[in-house]
Design a protein around this motif. Structure first.
Motif, PDB file in Angstrom:
ATOM      1  N   ALA A   1      -8.144  10.130   7.010  1.00  8.08           N
ATOM      2  CA  ALA A   1      -6.681  10.572   7.069  1.00  8.08           C
ATOM      3  C   ALA A   1      -6.289  11.378   8.091  1.00  8.08           C
ATOM      4  O   ALA A   1      -7.187  12.528   8.090  1.00  8.08           O
ATOM      5  N   PRO A   2      -5.708  11.304   9.041  1.00 11.50           N
ATOM      6  CA  PRO A   2      -5.358  12.307  10.006  1.00 11.50           C
ATOM      7  C   PRO A   2      -4.985  13.169   9.325  1.00 11.50           C
ATOM      8  O   PRO A   2      -3.937  13.677   8.230  1.00 11.50           O
ATOM      9  N   GLU A   3      -5.063  14.672  10.165  1.00 11.83           N
ATOM     10  CA  GLU A   3      -4.402  16.114   9.865  1.00 11.83           C
ATOM     11  C   GLU A   3      -3.276  15.990  10.287  1.00 11.83           C
ATOM     12  O   GLU A   3      -3.179  16.206  11.614  1.00 11.83           O
ATOM     13  N   ILE A   4      -1.954  16.153   9.601  1.00 11.37           N
ATOM     14  CA  ILE A   4      -0.940  16.075  10.069  1.00 11.37           C
ATOM     15  C   ILE A   4      -0.251  17.469   9.509  1.00 11.37           C
ATOM     16  O   ILE A   4      -0.065  17.717   8.454  1.00 11.37           O
TER      17      ILE A   4
ATOM     18  N   THR B   1       2.063  12.542   4.061  1.00  4.74           N
ATOM     19  CA  THR B   1       2.200  11.651   5.449  1.00  4.74           C
ATOM     20  C   THR B   1       0.791  11.196   5.904  1.00  4.74           C
ATOM     21  O   THR B   1       0.701  10.235   6.291  1.00  4.74           O
ATOM     22  N   SER B   2      -0.219  12.162   5.675  1.00  8.58           N
ATOM     23  CA  SER B   2      -1.351  11.820   6.138  1.00  8.58           C
ATOM     24  C   SER B   2      -2.001  10.531   5.429  1.00  8.58           C
ATOM     25  O   SER B   2      -2.592   9.534   6.046  1.00  8.58           O
ATOM     26  N   ASP B   3      -1.676  10.559   4.257  1.00  6.39           N
ATOM     27  CA  ASP B   3      -2.289   9.419   3.323  1.00  6.39           C
ATOM     28  C   ASP B   3      -1.582   7.892   3.630  1.00  6.39           C
ATOM     29  O   ASP B   3      -2.255   7.045   3.713  1.00  6.39           O
ATOM     30  N   VAL B   4      -0.096   8.376   4.033  1.00  6.28           N
ATOM     31  CA  VAL B   4       0.632   6.974   4.410  1.00  6.28           C
ATOM     32  C   VAL B   4      -0.096   6.556   5.797  1.00  6.28           C
ATOM     33  O   VAL B   4      -0.178   5.166   5.833  1.00  6.28           O
ATOM     34  N   LEU B   5      -0.298   7.274   6.776  1.00  4.12           N
ATOM     35  CA  LEU B   5      -0.878   6.702   8.087  1.00  4.12           C
ATOM     36  C   LEU B   5      -2.361   6.232   7.672  1.00  4.12           C
ATOM     37  O   LEU B   5      -2.464   5.261   8.354  1.00  4.12           O
TER      38      LEU B   5
ATOM     39  N   ALA C   1       0.847  -1.294  -0.023  1.00  4.37           N
ATOM     40  CA  ALA C   1       0.036   0.083   0.115  1.00  4.37           C
ATOM     41  C   ALA C   1       0.883   1.440  -0.113  1.00  4.37           C
ATOM     42  O   ALA C   1       0.701   2.274  -0.916  1.00  4.37           O
ATOM     43  N   VAL C   2       1.937   1.268   0.777  1.00  7.74           N
ATOM     44  CA  VAL C   2       2.880   2.449   0.910  1.00  7.74           C
ATOM     45  C   VAL C   2       3.503   2.659  -0.324  1.00  7.74           C
ATOM     46  O   VAL C   2       4.016   3.694  -0.814  1.00  7.74           O
TER      47      VAL C   2
END
Length: 265
Positions: A244-247, A157-161, A107-108
């Motif tokens: 997706a978290p806000e980073i 970064t958010s998409d990776v998490l 996925a990543v």
């Protein structure tokens, strides 16, 4: 004839006496030279002994500290993602956890994370115990694996998490935003710190009525960076529709602290 022999004997005695006198004079000269040499050596040895334990004169000094600060936007993110799986046997736990971790890696990679930026940080297998009837009984096994990811496009970064969670990761943490090559920024911060220290030293010597001399010693410490506390996903949590978290990467501070010892005149 007798008179001639007497004269000859007198001559031989005179020559012998002169020879003895020459040898005696030479011996005296050698003795005097040797005595002068030994006296000089003894004097030097005494001087050396006299100065044992005495340190060289210490110059008058003044110690000042300085600080330099440079800010910059991070250009990489780093994060650890992993999974922990339980099963009755080691093999079963490994199969379950491997399927999850392989899914995370795939996925990543689809998000552009290169193979060289994916690194296994740990892989552990340990038994699970249950205390029954006064003893510990093995009731299963746990397999854990964690990957370290370097994200060169911080906007992802958010998409990776998000995709890590959707792929089954139940351990995510140690998120940091860094400068991939901070040496130039460190040099700039050091220059600012040295300038700050010298300005302080010049102000102090003006107040003291002395002059600033050469630098005797120098030391430096540096730091900076931004770290987010890691967060975990419980094993029973549904991550299929996790947002997706806000980073926010913000800015990093590159800081240099120096201590400079100056001679004062």
């Amino acid at each position: 004839m007798d008179e001639l022999q007497n004269n000859k004997q007198k001559c031989d005695c005179g020559c012998k006496c002169k020879g003895y006198m020459i040898l005696g004079g030479f011996a005296l000269i050698v003795f005097v030279c040797l005595s002068v040499f030994l006296i000089g050596e003894a004097r030097n040895a005494f001087k050396k002994y006299d100065y044992i334990g005495k340190s060289a004169e210490t110059p008058n000094t003044i110690s000042v500290s300085g600080e330099g600060l440079v800010t910059a936007t991070p250009d990489i993110a780093k994060v650890d993602v992993g999974s922990s799986s339980d099963a009755y046997s080691v093999a079963e736990a490994q199969v379950k956890n491997t399927a999850i971790m392989n899914g995370i890696i795939a996925a990543v990679k689809k998000l552009g994370i290169d193979e060289k930026d994916i690194k296994t940080k740990n892989y552990n297998i340990y038994p699970k115990y249950d205390w029954q009837n006064g003893k510990n009984n093995i009731v299963g096994y746990t397999v854990t694996q964690a990957l370290g990811l370097k994200i060169r496009d911080t906007k992802k970064t958010s998409d990776v998490l998000k995709v890590a969670g959707e792929s089954g990761a139940n351990q995510i943490g140690s998120l940091t935003f860094e400068i991939d090559d901070p040496e130039q920024l460190k040099a700039e911060a050091r220059t600012e710190a040295i300038k700050n220290a010298k300005e302080k030293a010049e102000a102090l010597v003006d107040s003291l009525g002395v002059k600033l001399g050469r630098v005797i010693s120098f030391s430096e410490s540096s730091g900076g960076g931004m770290v987010y506390e890691g967060y975990g996903l419980s094993k029973g949590m549904d991550t299929l529709s996790a947002p997706a978290p806000e980073i926010q990467s913000g800015e990093n501070e590159i800081r240099s602290n120096v201590t400079v010892l100056y001679e004062i005149l």
